[in-house]
Design a protein around this motif. Structure first.
Motif, short mmCIF file in Angstrom:
data_model
loop_
_atom_site.label_atom_id
_atom_site.label_comp_id
_atom_site.label_asym_id
_atom_site.label_seq_id
_atom_site.Cartn_x
_atom_site.Cartn_y
_atom_site.Cartn_z
N ARG A 1 -43.23 64.64 -6.39
CA ARG A 1 -43.66 63.53 -7.47
C ARG A 1 -43.17 63.73 -8.78
O ARG A 1 -42.66 63.03 -9.72
CB ARG A 1 -45.12 63.23 -7.61
CG ARG A 1 -45.70 62.60 -6.03
CD ARG A 1 -47.25 62.53 -6.10
NE ARG A 1 -47.57 62.13 -4.70
CZ ARG A 1 -48.20 60.91 -4.69
NH1 ARG A 1 -48.64 60.27 -5.63
NH2 ARG A 1 -48.50 60.56 -3.17
N TYR B 1 -49.33 60.94 -11.51
CA TYR B 1 -48.87 59.50 -11.47
C TYR B 1 -49.37 58.87 -12.86
O TYR B 1 -48.55 58.12 -13.47
CB TYR B 1 -49.86 59.02 -10.44
CG TYR B 1 -49.38 57.34 -10.28
CD1 TYR B 1 -48.08 57.27 -9.55
CD2 TYR B 1 -50.11 56.56 -10.63
CE1 TYR B 1 -47.61 55.93 -9.33
CE2 TYR B 1 -49.57 54.95 -10.54
CZ TYR B 1 -48.42 54.88 -9.71
OH TYR B 1 -47.90 53.63 -9.42
N SER B 2 -50.74 59.12 -13.26
CA SER B 2 -50.96 58.42 -14.41
C SER B 2 -50.53 58.80 -15.91
O SER B 2 -49.85 57.96 -16.67
CB SER B 2 -52.59 58.66 -14.54
OG SER B 2 -53.12 58.41 -15.85
N ASN C 1 -45.58 60.14 -14.15
CA ASN C 1 -44.86 59.13 -13.48
C ASN C 1 -44.75 57.64 -14.28
O ASN C 1 -43.77 57.16 -14.60
CB ASN C 1 -45.15 58.77 -11.87
CG ASN C 1 -44.83 60.15 -11.21
OD1 ASN C 1 -45.54 60.38 -10.11
ND2 ASN C 1 -43.96 61.00 -11.47
N THR C 2 -46.01 57.28 -14.23
CA THR C 2 -46.15 55.99 -15.21
C THR C 2 -46.30 56.27 -16.61
O THR C 2 -46.53 55.30 -17.52
CB THR C 2 -47.28 55.13 -14.65
OG1 THR C 2 -48.47 55.77 -14.60
CG2 THR C 2 -46.98 54.68 -13.14
N ASN D 1 -47.28 52.47 -3.85
CA ASN D 1 -46.39 53.54 -3.93
C ASN D 1 -47.15 55.12 -4.29
O ASN D 1 -46.87 56.15 -3.81
CB ASN D 1 -45.40 53.36 -4.68
CG ASN D 1 -45.95 53.49 -6.35
OD1 ASN D 1 -45.82 54.87 -7.00
ND2 ASN D 1 -46.22 52.32 -6.97
N PHE D 2 -48.52 54.90 -4.48
CA PHE D 2 -49.11 56.06 -4.86
C PHE D 2 -49.48 56.73 -3.59
O PHE D 2 -49.39 58.03 -3.42
CB PHE D 2 -50.57 55.88 -5.64
CG PHE D 2 -51.18 57.12 -5.92
CD1 PHE D 2 -50.88 57.79 -6.90
CD2 PHE D 2 -52.30 57.44 -5.30
CE1 PHE D 2 -51.71 59.21 -7.21
CE2 PHE D 2 -52.98 58.66 -5.34
CZ PHE D 2 -52.75 59.22 -6.22
N ASN E 1 -52.07 64.65 -8.13
CA ASN E 1 -51.31 63.70 -8.12
C ASN E 1 -51.54 62.46 -8.76
O ASN E 1 -50.69 61.78 -9.42
CB ASN E 1 -51.24 63.10 -6.50
CG ASN E 1 -50.28 63.94 -5.64
OD1 ASN E 1 -49.61 64.87 -6.18
ND2 ASN E 1 -50.08 63.80 -4.36
N LYS E 2 -53.09 62.36 -9.13
CA LYS E 2 -53.45 61.31 -10.00
C LYS E 2 -53.03 61.50 -11.36
O LYS E 2 -52.73 60.54 -12.12
CB LYS E 2 -54.89 61.54 -9.86
CG LYS E 2 -55.51 60.57 -8.59
CD LYS E 2 -57.07 60.49 -8.82
CE LYS E 2 -57.64 59.61 -7.43
NZ LYS E 2 -58.76 60.36 -7.02
N LYS F 1 -39.58 59.37 -4.86
CA LYS F 1 -40.48 60.33 -3.98
C LYS F 1 -40.70 59.88 -2.56
O LYS F 1 -40.53 60.60 -1.78
CB LYS F 1 -41.77 60.44 -4.73
CG LYS F 1 -42.58 59.01 -4.91
CD LYS F 1 -43.88 59.32 -5.35
CE LYS F 1 -44.70 57.90 -5.21
NZ LYS F 1 -45.28 57.29 -6.47
N HIS G 1 -40.78 56.14 -8.53
CA HIS G 1 -41.82 55.69 -7.44
C HIS G 1 -41.10 55.41 -6.02
O HIS G 1 -41.59 55.76 -5.12
CB HIS G 1 -42.63 54.11 -7.78
CG HIS G 1 -42.97 54.17 -9.17
ND1 HIS G 1 -44.08 55.27 -9.65
CD2 HIS G 1 -42.94 53.60 -10.15
CE1 HIS G 1 -44.38 55.25 -10.82
NE2 HIS G 1 -43.71 54.11 -11.33
N SER H 1 -46.80 67.13 -4.31
CA SER H 1 -47.12 66.85 -5.92
C SER H 1 -45.64 67.39 -6.56
O SER H 1 -45.19 66.82 -7.61
CB SER H 1 -48.00 67.91 -6.21
OG SER H 1 -49.32 67.51 -5.90
#
Ligand SMILES: N[C@@H](CCC(=O)N[C@@H](CS)C(=O)NCC(=O)O)C(=O)O
Length: 320
Positions: free
Chosen positions: A230, A176-177, A180-181, A137-138, A172-173, A58, A55, A227
């Motif tokens: 990320r 991220y979901s 990344n996480t 961070n998002f 990106n959502k 990026k 996080h 993107s």
């Protein structure tokens, strides 16, 4: 208290079904010229990161690609988390030279002396007051790409083009979901069911990206966007840490055709791969006390592999 109990600080983020849902950010005030926003002021803020953290990574890549490292300074925490969180162990006297603090948690406790969460990086700090400014961070990269535009260097890439913003936000959502996480949801799951659900979601999403990258160089065609940065920060850690420690092991990134070439393409792009410190990343994930305890690395062994020289092999993605 056992080593495991001592570091069981993620427990507040574990849901009833054993799944891991990340805590909320506490510093979310935006930058701008409105009264309730942080003023855009060069040489006032400091970005604190920890080079193993995707996080944070990026944000550092974007900051540097845009030339904002000339107006926002960067400080780094060391690779090992203590019971009080990240420490400025890389600095002289173990204190950040600008903020003068030893623990990252000092910033969070300034806001709330009984801060109940995990003090995290990345965080932008106000060097005048030592207060936390933003740890969202998002949104941090897109904030740097928009609110800080007047300080971008002359030839800075447009990582967040106006005509693509809606699509980038949507993608990106997902990144991220589910990525990344997503890897943390796999690694920190507390039940077999939660682990398998997170695992399936992670690889299903990676498979979709594999397909998307079949006929185009980057996620949005022929230009690097927010993107891509990320996605890169998880791909570059995947085989060295997530595959092994987090049991995200259906396959490695090197086993994909397009994703592997794409990851190397980004890695070899000036300003991206040169911010990646594989030794630091491996050391932090394999040997940080909290992760050693959580994943049972009782003899503190650091895996010798994988062979990292493959990251510099030709990628062939310039054919598009
Ligand atoms: N800003 C988010 C996410 C950032 C994040 O998870 N950072 C990790 C490193 S990648 C961290 O600093 N963890 C500290 C800890 O677990 O104590 C949050 O506050 O949860």
């Amino acid at each position: 208290m056992s080593e495991f109990e001592k570091f069981k600080t993620f427990s507040k983020e574990i849901q009833k079904d054993g799944s891991f849902i990340q805590q909320d950010n506490i510093f979310t005030k935006k930058f701008g010229d409105k009264l309730d926003e942080w003023p855009i002021e060069p040489n006032r803020y400091r970005l604190i990161w920890m080079p193993a953290c995707p996080h944070s990574h990026k944000v550092v890549i974007v900051l540097k690609l845009l030339g904002l490292d000339k107006v926002i300074s960067i400080g780094a925490a060391g690779p090992y988390r203590t019971e009080k969180g990240w420490v400025f162990s890389l600095d002289k006297d173990e204190r950040d030279p600008i903020l003068g603090i030893h623990y990252l948690s000092d910033i969070y406790e300034k806001e709330n002396p009984n801060y109940p969460g995990r003090p995290t990086v990345p965080i932008i700090v106000d060097t005048i007051t030592g207060k936390g400014v933003n740890n969202d961070n998002f949104n941090l990269t897109t904030i740097l790409e928009t609110a800080w535009a007047s300080y971008h260097k002359e030839d800075a890439p447009d990582l967040y083009p106006v005509e693509l913003r809606e699509e980038i936000d949507k993608l990106n959502k997902i990144i991220y979901s589910d990525i990344n996480t997503g890897v943390y949801k796999v690694g920190f799951a507390h039940t077999q069911g939660a682990y398998e659900r997170a695992y399936d979601k992670l690889f299903e999403t990676l498979d979709k990206f594999e397909e998307r990258l079949e006929n185009q160089r980057y996620l949005f065609g022929d230009r690097i966007t927010d993107s891509d940065i990320r996605l890169y920060t998880t791909l570059v850690r995947f085989d060295s840490v997530y595959y092994q420690i987090f049991r995200a092991n259906r396959n490695r990134i090197v086993d994909y055709k397009n994703l592997w070439d794409y990851a190397r393409d980004l890695h070899q792009t000036p300003g991206i791969g040169d911010t990646t410190d594989f030794d630091f990343i491996k050391n932090s994930y394999h040997l940080s006390p909290h992760l050693k305890a959580l994943f049972g690395n009782i003899h503190s062994l650091l895996p010798k592999g994988p062979d990292l020289s493959v990251w510099n092999k030709p990628h062939g993605r310039d054919r598009f």
